[in-house]
Motif scaffolding. Structure first.
Motif, short mmCIF file in Angstrom:
data_model
loop_
_atom_site.label_atom_id
_atom_site.label_comp_id
_atom_site.label_asym_id
_atom_site.label_seq_id
_atom_site.Cartn_x
_atom_site.Cartn_y
_atom_site.Cartn_z
N LYS A 1 0.84 -1.21 0.00
CA LYS A 1 0.00 0.00 0.00
C LYS A 1 0.87 1.25 0.00
N THR A 2 1.83 1.30 0.92
CA THR A 2 2.69 2.48 1.00
C THR A 2 3.48 2.67 -0.29
N TYR B 1 1.74 14.07 1.87
CA TYR B 1 1.66 12.68 2.31
C TYR B 1 1.70 12.69 3.84
N CYS B 2 0.85 11.86 4.45
CA CYS B 2 0.83 11.81 5.91
C CYS B 2 0.71 10.36 6.36
N TYR B 3 1.59 9.95 7.26
CA TYR B 3 1.58 8.58 7.79
C TYR B 3 0.98 8.61 9.19
N TYR B 4 0.08 7.67 9.48
CA TYR B 4 -0.57 7.62 10.79
C TYR B 4 -0.01 6.49 11.63
N PRO B 5 0.69 6.86 12.72
CA PRO B 5 1.21 5.81 13.60
C PRO B 5 0.11 5.35 14.55
N ASP B 6 0.45 4.34 15.35
CA ASP B 6 -0.45 3.90 16.40
C ASP B 6 -0.33 4.82 17.61
N ASP C 1 -1.61 7.56 4.77
CA ASP C 1 -1.13 6.18 4.92
C ASP C 1 -1.56 5.64 6.28
N GLU C 2 -2.02 4.42 6.35
CA GLU C 2 -2.62 3.81 7.56
C GLU C 2 -3.82 4.64 8.00
N ALA C 3 -4.65 4.99 7.02
CA ALA C 3 -5.79 5.89 7.28
C ALA C 3 -6.81 5.28 8.23
N ASN C 4 -6.82 3.97 8.38
CA ASN C 4 -7.77 3.33 9.30
C ASN C 4 -7.50 3.76 10.75
N ARG C 5 -6.31 4.33 11.01
CA ARG C 5 -5.97 4.74 12.37
C ARG C 5 -6.45 6.16 12.68
N ILE C 6 -6.92 6.87 11.68
CA ILE C 6 -7.36 8.25 11.92
C ILE C 6 -8.61 8.20 12.80
N GLY D 1 -4.23 4.68 2.03
CA GLY D 1 -3.81 3.30 2.26
C GLY D 1 -4.42 2.86 3.58
N THR D 2 -5.17 1.77 3.58
CA THR D 2 -5.93 1.42 4.78
C THR D 2 -6.13 -0.09 4.90
N HIS D 3 -6.27 -0.54 6.14
CA HIS D 3 -6.60 -1.95 6.38
C HIS D 3 -8.11 -2.15 6.50
N ALA D 4 -8.82 -1.03 6.72
CA ALA D 4 -10.28 -1.13 6.90
C ALA D 4 -10.98 -0.31 5.83
N ASP D 5 -12.18 -0.71 5.49
CA ASP D 5 -12.97 -0.04 4.46
C ASP D 5 -13.52 1.27 5.01
#
Lengths: 214, 133, 237
Positions: A56-57, A71-76, A93-98, A120-124
């Motif tokens: 994805k990335t 571009y913005c990356y979302y950490p845990d 990136d990792e938008a499911n964490r927003i 880029g996401t793991h969830a819909d």
């Protein structure tokens, strides 16, 4: 470097070392059907879904090279409490964490600005995007397959060959690729680790043979 | 142009790596400084770790009119290592690195690296077994 | 003449505690087996928060089930049930850990020499004491192995990932723990292979050697203690 094991097989180094930057150089890009960047200013969420290590990335970064945008990356953890950027085209990136409140606000903002959000996401996230008035395009990254892995390995090996005259003595067989795909699942990152080990073992074996006079 | 001659391609921990660096000018420009360093770095699947163990800096007063510079170096390898290693996920690579710092904002520095191997120290076992239990 | 030599020598040390020199030899203790206020305090705090949130939600959901008219109404029960279930599993795991620390002291390894060298053989004693005067009621087993592996760490964004690759795994002698024992112990020898490699420790790349000892005492404990070794870059001839 007479004792360098990689020189013994015609390479300057192991082809599969971890790169410090997540973007893939153009010469090493493998087309999996989604190489063209999304269009800008379309009032749309383009979400790319896939397991960890699926690429994805890499796709976000590849598209960003064609259609520049923030571009913005979302950490845990607590660090994810930050507003994602909205622009003509923006990459999350990792938008499911927003956090949901921030996600909804930014989707609404994107609609106001007719922006394209590439996530880029793991969830819909389509439900929330549609709620805020964006159209949605969903890309499912295909699973890692033997042909794609062999093509990618071939490119990586070619990129570190020492001489155009002598072909490298490192070739990934279909059988070996199939074994790695079976272990790695959908993760290119996992596959890269196994390829690194495979290349290291081949190089060290060749060096031992050379030392023994074979 | 940079040239380095190492007296050894392999050296044991605790011993000294010796060599000579020669630099010859390819233009009228004199370098500001030449740095000769020795150290190790990792390469593989992890983030890169590196360390400079020894370093020599040659200033402008070392540069002759004909644009050639040479310098002998003797770098001790620490007894604690690390030793050179070629593993499945990690390599530990020892190198001598030459950086020629050219003047001018748009000038490119000359750089070369020369690898060598560091081996463990062979010893005769002289430790008496102390069976403390 | 401008001439400058800079030194930047890094001393390689173990991030885990070095051994204590005792009259018996060099003593290593597996700190992961020991009580830690930080570890257990944080674990308990987290579990209390988790259950404190999920249990009331579950109770509310259960009350609403009383008014359920069809199977679809039961769907609302699934999520709180899952979260509460996870919390209870976590609590059981926490209590198991607490019980083990209460019942048995941390594993200890005593080595004849330190640091180690490639090609050299070492005498080792492992022991693990039961607390509070307890004794085993059944026979148990102690099994040891020598493991050498590479460890690497890399980052993607702020996510951190580690990978390992084992280059040496040697089974070592195992032993029995007799019923009625107050402690488990095992004496054995091992040799660091001639080809090594020696230990290496940098921030994101490491070469590690460990003795791993698995203790199985039926109805009491099944746990593996790991003892980090340091192998110098010296090889015996």
């Amino acid at each position: 470097m007479g004792t360098d094991p990689y020189w013994a097989i015609g390479l300057s180094r192991n082809p599969f070392i971890a790169e410090s930057l997540p973007e893939v150089p153009a010469a090493l890009w493998i087309d999996r059907g989604f190489s063209a960047a999304p269009l800008v200013q379309t009032q749309r969420l383009v979400q790319i879904l896939g397991e960890k290590g699926a690429g994805k990335t890499s796709h976000l970064k590849h598209w960003q090279q064609q259609a520049p945008g923030p571009y913005c990356y979302y950490p845990d953890g607590m660090a994810r409490w930050k507003l994602p950027p909205v622009a003509a085209i923006a990459y999350w990136d990792e938008a499911n964490r927003i956090p949901l409140p921030l996600l909804l606000q930014r989707f609404w903002q994107a609609r106001q600005q007719q922006a394209t959000i590439v996530a880029g996401t793991h969830a819909d996230l389509s439900r929330w995007a549609r709620l805020m008035g964006l159209t949605v395009q969903t890309i499912f990254l295909p699973a890692l397959d033997v042909d794609a892995l062999m093509a990618w390995a071939h490119l990586r090996i070619g990129a570190v060959r020492r001489s155009d005259l002598n072909p490298p003595q490192l070739v990934l067989s279909r059988e070996q690729a199939a074994k790695i795909v079976a272990i790695a699942g959908s993760s290119w990152r996992e596959a890269a680790v196994h390829l690194h080990i495979w290349a290291a073992n081949a190089a060290n074996a060749q060096r031992q043979m050379d030392s023994a006079g074979f | 142009m940079i040239d380095v001659t190492l007296l050894q391609s392999e050296v044991t921990v605790g011993e000294t790596l010796s060599g000579r660096m020669t630099w010859t000018a390819s233009s009228q420009k004199q370098p500001k400084e030449i740095k000769i360093s020795m150290g190790w770095r990792t390469e593989g699947r992890g983030e890169v770790d590196r360390q400079t163990v020894e370093e020599i800096r040659l200033g402008e007063d070392r540069f002759s009119a004909n644009g050639a510079v040479y310098s002998d170096f003797n770098f001790p390898i620490p007894r604690s290592g690390p030793v050179s290693y070629d593993g499945s996920l990690i390599r530990i690579i020892w190198e001598v690195r030459i950086v020629v710092d050219m003047p001018g904002f748009f000038s490119r520095d000359d750089k070369e690296t020369y690898g060598f191997r560091v081996l463990p120290q062979p010893i005769l076992s002289d430790r008496s077994r102390s069976d403390g239990y | 003449m401008k001439f400058e030599v800079s030194k930047n020598i890094k001393v390689q040390t173990l991030s885990s505690s070095p051994p204590q020199k005792t009259p018996e030899g060099f003593l290593l203790i597996d700190q992961d087996d020991a009580w830690s206020w930080g570890k257990f305090g944080f674990g308990l705090f987290f579990l209390l928060i988790w259950l404190g949130v999920s249990l009331p939600i579950l109770i509310v959901a259960l009350r609403e089930i009383a008014n359920a008219t069809g199977p679809a109404d039961w769907v609302g029960l699934l999520i709180p049930l899952l979260f509460t279930g996870l919390g209870l599993v976590g609590l059981l795991w926490f209590l198991r850990g607490l019980l083990m620390v209460y019942r048995i002291a941390p594993g200890e390894l005593i080595l004849s020499q330190w640091p180690l060298r490639m090609g050299e053989t070492y005498q080792v004693r492992y022991r693990r004491q039961l607390r509070g005067g307890k004794r085993t009621t059944q026979a148990g087993q102690v099994a040891a192995k020598l493991v050498g592996y590479e460890w690497v760490r890399y980052r993607q964004g702020t996510d951190t990932r580690t990978d390992t690759s084992t280059f040496c795994e040697q089974s070592l002698p195992s032993g029995e723990v007799f019923a009625g024992s107050s402690k488990a112990s095992l004496d054995f020898q091992f040799q660091i292979p001639l080809q090594g490699p020696p230990s290496f420790e940098a921030s994101d790349n490491q070469i590690r050697w460990e003795i791993q000892v698995t203790l199985t005492l039926p109805k009491l404990v099944k746990d593996t203690s790991k003892f980090r070794l340091w192998v110098d870059p010296e090889v015996i001839q």
